[in-house]
Structures are given as structure tokens and as C-alpha cells.
Design a protein around this motif. Structure first.
Motif, mmCIF file in Angstrom:
data_model
loop_
_atom_site.group_PDB
_atom_site.id
_atom_site.type_symbol
_atom_site.label_atom_id
_atom_site.label_comp_id
_atom_site.label_asym_id
_atom_site.label_seq_id
_atom_site.Cartn_x
_atom_site.Cartn_y
_atom_site.Cartn_z
ATOM 1 N N ASP A 244 5.005 27.891 6.057
ATOM 2 C CA ASP A 244 3.637 27.512 6.433
ATOM 3 C C ASP A 244 3.411 26.024 6.199
ATOM 4 O OD1 ASP A 244 2.940 30.125 7.084
ATOM 5 O OD2 ASP A 244 2.494 30.589 4.980
ATOM 6 N N TYR A 245 2.276 25.563 6.694
ATOM 7 C CA TYR A 245 1.867 24.184 6.381
ATOM 8 C C TYR A 245 1.686 24.052 4.876
ATOM 9 C CZ TYR A 245 0.408 23.728 11.293
ATOM 10 O OH TYR A 245 0.370 23.666 12.650
ATOM 11 N N PHE A 246 2.138 22.938 4.302
ATOM 12 C CA PHE A 246 1.792 22.689 2.903
ATOM 13 C C PHE A 246 1.137 21.327 2.702
ATOM 14 C CE2 PHE A 246 5.568 20.137 1.927
ATOM 15 C CZ PHE A 246 6.498 20.610 2.843
ATOM 16 N N SER A 247 0.587 20.771 3.791
ATOM 17 C CA SER A 247 -0.248 19.566 3.652
ATOM 18 C C SER A 247 -1.120 19.440 4.892
ATOM 19 C CB SER A 247 0.616 18.304 3.536
ATOM 20 O OG SER A 247 1.125 17.945 4.818
ATOM 21 N N ASP A 248 -2.094 18.561 4.788
ATOM 22 C CA ASP A 248 -2.947 18.230 5.930
ATOM 23 C C ASP A 248 -2.648 16.775 6.282
ATOM 24 O OD1 ASP A 248 -4.934 18.353 7.839
ATOM 25 O OD2 ASP A 248 -6.555 17.891 6.432
ATOM 26 N N GLU A 249 -2.355 16.502 7.533
ATOM 27 C CA GLU A 249 -1.980 15.145 7.951
ATOM 28 C C GLU A 249 -2.866 14.689 9.106
ATOM 29 O OE1 GLU A 249 0.421 13.624 6.118
ATOM 30 O OE2 GLU A 249 0.958 15.462 5.042
ATOM 31 N N PRO A 250 -4.047 14.153 8.776
ATOM 32 C CA PRO A 250 -4.913 13.619 9.833
ATOM 33 C C PRO A 250 -4.500 12.190 10.165
ATOM 34 C CG PRO A 250 -6.057 13.635 7.701
ATOM 35 C CD PRO A 250 -4.643 14.064 7.441
ATOM 36 N N TYR A 251 -4.144 11.929 11.414
ATOM 37 C CA TYR A 251 -3.677 10.593 11.796
ATOM 38 C C TYR A 251 -4.847 9.698 12.187
ATOM 39 C CZ TYR A 251 1.035 12.684 12.572
ATOM 40 O OH TYR A 251 2.240 13.332 12.443
ATOM 41 N N GLY A 252 -4.760 8.441 11.741
ATOM 42 C CA GLY A 252 -5.721 7.425 12.177
ATOM 43 C C GLY A 252 -4.974 6.182 12.627
ATOM 44 N N ILE A 253 -5.701 5.311 13.318
ATOM 45 C CA ILE A 253 -5.133 4.015 13.713
ATOM 46 C C ILE A 253 -5.342 3.061 12.541
ATOM 47 C CG2 ILE A 253 -5.317 2.088 15.352
ATOM 48 C CD1 ILE A 253 -4.362 4.763 16.638
ATOM 49 N N GLY A 254 -4.263 2.491 12.036
ATOM 50 C CA GLY A 254 -4.372 1.581 10.892
ATOM 51 C C GLY A 254 -4.808 0.193 11.327
ATOM 52 N N VAL A 255 -5.743 -0.378 10.562
ATOM 53 C CA VAL A 255 -6.309 -1.691 10.880
ATOM 54 C C VAL A 255 -6.492 -2.439 9.553
ATOM 55 C CG1 VAL A 255 -8.365 -2.857 11.833
ATOM 56 C CG2 VAL A 255 -7.588 -0.723 12.856
ATOM 57 N N ASN A 256 -6.349 -3.766 9.578
ATOM 58 C CA ASN A 256 -6.596 -4.523 8.349
ATOM 59 C C ASN A 256 -8.044 -4.398 7.900
ATOM 60 O OD1 ASN A 256 -4.355 -5.760 7.136
ATOM 61 N ND2 ASN A 256 -4.195 -7.210 8.844
ATOM 62 N N LYS A 257 -8.278 -4.519 6.614
ATOM 63 C CA LYS A 257 -9.637 -4.427 6.093
ATOM 64 C C LYS A 257 -10.487 -5.581 6.628
ATOM 65 C CE LYS A 257 -9.443 -1.556 2.061
ATOM 66 N NZ LYS A 257 -10.216 -0.479 2.690
ATOM 67 N N GLY A 258 -11.786 -5.333 6.719
ATOM 68 C CA GLY A 258 -12.720 -6.389 7.122
ATOM 69 C C GLY A 258 -13.039 -6.411 8.607
ATOM 70 N N ARG A 259 -12.434 -5.517 9.383
ATOM 71 C CA ARG A 259 -12.704 -5.506 10.839
ATOM 72 C C ARG A 259 -13.882 -4.562 11.124
ATOM 73 N NH1 ARG A 259 -9.050 -9.335 10.784
ATOM 74 N NH2 ARG A 259 -6.876 -8.815 11.109
ATOM 75 N N THR A 260 -15.052 -4.979 10.734
ATOM 76 C CA THR A 260 -16.192 -4.047 10.701
ATOM 77 C C THR A 260 -16.749 -3.720 12.090
ATOM 78 O OG1 THR A 260 -17.551 -5.961 10.252
ATOM 79 C CG2 THR A 260 -16.932 -4.600 8.356
ATOM 80 N N VAL A 261 -16.494 -4.550 13.062
ATOM 81 C CA VAL A 261 -16.958 -4.240 14.428
ATOM 82 C C VAL A 261 -15.830 -3.571 15.218
ATOM 83 C CG1 VAL A 261 -17.950 -5.225 16.544
ATOM 84 C CG2 VAL A 261 -18.524 -6.218 14.326
ATOM 85 N N PHE A 262 -14.604 -3.922 14.877
ATOM 86 C CA PHE A 262 -13.433 -3.417 15.601
ATOM 87 C C PHE A 262 -13.218 -1.920 15.363
ATOM 88 C CE2 PHE A 262 -8.552 -3.532 15.960
ATOM 89 C CZ PHE A 262 -8.571 -3.515 17.338
ATOM 90 N N VAL A 263 -13.349 -1.478 14.113
ATOM 91 C CA VAL A 263 -13.081 -0.060 13.819
ATOM 92 C C VAL A 263 -14.075 0.855 14.572
ATOM 93 C CG1 VAL A 263 -12.932 1.701 12.010
ATOM 94 C CG2 VAL A 263 -11.837 -0.517 11.674
ATOM 95 N N PRO A 264 -15.397 0.584 14.553
ATOM 96 C CA PRO A 264 -16.306 1.417 15.365
ATOM 97 C C PRO A 264 -15.979 1.368 16.862
ATOM 98 C CG PRO A 264 -17.563 0.103 13.811
ATOM 99 C CD PRO A 264 -16.138 -0.374 13.719
#
Ligand code: GLU
Length: 305
Positions: A244-264
């Protein structure tokens, strides 16, 4: 059926709210030219000058960190030298959202691919060699201390893979004193160590070399995200996924910190892809051939065998 309908409707509503909230940072779709009329000059989306997407648009390329050997997510096709896979088609949608109509015919003209492996994803961002990382990148608290992520655009969970004739390893619990291959710097490495401290880890750069190690008998098992294992089983039908599954792996797009308009902005492109059915098309193109299922969004991990 009924629940997925409700979900799609809710997502459409969420996308509409997001679209309203992000007003001014995106672009209105260009009107389609009437038949026989000349094509209007290419229109570029308008962005706030201070936004990161504006600086990418100005530079003319979106720099994408992705994988070269991770079917079905990121592969550099040796025959064409072109990148392909689920993650690659997701970032092509970002390129279209940033560069507009001009990018629709061939988004790759506006993308610079930067090959990464599990352990180089965060350094590639921090050294400013890529604008985004799209590489089966699980969102977790430890990584969020160093970088930011988009919303979840894919979800899976970790499993174990062995040779088809292996009758002794049926789950992660059976890995005591067994050699398990996985990628260094991955959540897979940490999850195995946490779930079975008696497993012996063979840490390689990526999962394709783990398949060779399994085939050659240097490893008894491979363990990572199930959808990556589906890709390996497709390459070697003498293998199987167990347990069975033994973890949860939600994928996201990685971005440098501070990109407050870019992430939305990225989140809105992801929400739009899900609401429009484009996400489901990309899933069908890349994931269905290895998983055998269909999905319309990253709601759950997938099928359990
Ligand atoms: N999704 C996991 C991670 O981000 C494992 C797969 C990978 O190494 O890319 O570490």
C-alpha cells in the motif's frame, strides 16, 4: 461521476474567484481572427512591472528545472533531444501564460530546460539557475523553510517495486536487511528510513539507474512515488509494484522565496488548467499509458493495487 461533477463545478468557481482576485496580472484572451482575415499582431499578456513573470517575459525565456530520465514526468527524448512528460507539459502552459499567443505554437521557444535530479532541485533554484522547478517535487515543511511552492498540481504516494518473481517482499515491512534503491535527496529516501530502519539504502541520483540496479541484482527493491514506479514497470514488465501507499506526495512547482506575485500567478494557471480540462488531457497523454486510469485533477493519490 456525481462527485467528480460537483468537484469540477467547485473548481470552476474557485478558478473564477482566483481570476477575479488576480485581475490586472493576467491577460484577456485575444479574439480569434475571422476566417480569411490577417492574423492580428501577437499580443503579450500585461503584467505588473514589479512581478517576476514580467521580468521573465522581458528576458524572453522561462528557465525550467526538470528531469531528463523520469518517465512519465520529465524525459529528454534521446531521438529528438526534446523534453517530454507530464511536468514538461505543465510548464509549457506557464510559458504560454507568460508569453501569450506567440508561445502557443511552440512553447519550447520560450523555455530553457535546466536538467535536475532530486538532490539538485533546491540548489538549482537557490543558485538562480532556474525560475521554476517542475520535477516530481513534493511539497513539505522542511523544503518550505528554504523555498516556496505553488498549489498542488499532482498527487501520489510512495510504494515498493520488485522483480515479478519476488515472492518474499510484499510491502515496506518486508525490507529488513534488503537493499532498496532510491534517489538521494528525495522524500523517498527519508520515508523508507522512517518506515523500515532495517532496510539498506542504495542511493543513486535518479530512478532510471535504480531500475538497472534491480535488474542486475544490486538491489532487491526500488521505492519511490507510485507514478514514477509505474513508469519503471512500463520499461521493464518483469517487475511489479507491491503493498500500500506509505506516504503522501503532493507535488508543487518550486519557486524561490519572495516571489509574492508570481506564485499566485502560477496557482491561477494551475486552477485554470484543471477547470478547463487541460490538466485531464495532459494526464491522459502522459500518465494514463503507465497508470491505466483517468483523472480530472490532483484530488487523491491514484489507484491502489
Ligand atoms: N516526490 C519525491 C520528492 O520530491 C520523490 C520523487 C523525486 O525524487 O523526485 O523527493
Amino acid at each position: 461521476m456525481r462527485s467528480s461533477f460537483v468537484r469540477v463545478t467547485a473548481l470552476t468557481a474557485a478558478a473564477a474567484i482566483l481570476a477575479a482576485a488576480c485581475g490586472g496580472t493576467g491577460s484577456a484572451p485575444s479574439p480569434a481572427p475571422a476566417t480569411g482575415q490577417p492574423t492580428p499582431a501577437a499580443t503579450k499578456p500585461q503584467f505588473e512591472l514589479a512581478s517576476y513573470q514580467y521580468s521573465i517575459q522581458t528576458k524572453g525565456k522561462l528557465r525550467v528545472g526538470t528531469r531528463e530520465d523520469n518517465v512519465p514526468f520529465g524525459l529528454k527524448n534521446p531521438a529528438t533531444s526534446k523534453f517530454e512528460g507530464f511536468d514538461v507539459d505543465i510548464v509549457r502552459e506557464f510559458a504560454i501564460a507568460i508569453f501569450g499567443n506567440e508561445a502557443k505554437a511552440d512553447p519550447d521557444k520560450f523555455i530553457e530546460y535546466v536538467p535536475v535530479v532530486s538532490a539538485t532541485r533546491i540548489p538549482t533554484l537557490k543558485d538562480n539557475k532556474a525560475d521554476v522547478i517542475a520535477a516530481t517535487f513534493t511539497i513539505n515543511d522542511e523544503r518550505l523553510k528554504e523555498i516556496d511552492f505553488s498549489t498542488v498540481y499532482f498527487r501520489t504516494g510512495q510504494k515498493v517495486m520488485v522483480k515479478k518473481d519476488n515472492a518474499t517482499i510484499k510491502s515496506v515491512a518486508d525490507l529488513k536487511d534488503k537493499t532498496v534503491c532510491t534517489a538521494k535527496g528525495s522524500t523517498s529516501e527519508k520515508n523508507i528510513a522512517a518506515k523500515n530502519k532495517d532496510a539498506k539504502l542504495l542511493l543513486l541520483d535518479s530512478y532510471a539507474p535504480c531500475l538497472i540496479a534491480l535488474q542486475q541484482g544490486q538491489a532487491d527493491a526500488i521505492s519511490t512515488d507510485e507514478t514514477i514506479l509505474f513508469g519503471l514497470v512500463k520499461q521493464d514488465p518483469n517487475t511489479k509494484i507491491v503493498g500500500d501507499y506509505f506516504s503522501d506526495e503532493p507535488y508543487g512547482i518550486g519557486v524561490n522565496k519572495g516571489r509574492t506575485v508570481f506564485v499566485p500567478f502560477l496557482n491561477k494557471v494551475i486552477a485554470d488548467m484543471i477547470a478547463s480540462g487541460r490538466w485531464a488531457e495532459i494526464y491522459k497523454k502522459h500518465i494514463t499509458p503507465v497508470s491505466g486510469d483517468l483523472k480530472d485533477g490532483p484530488h487523491d493519490k491514484g489507484r491502489s493495487n
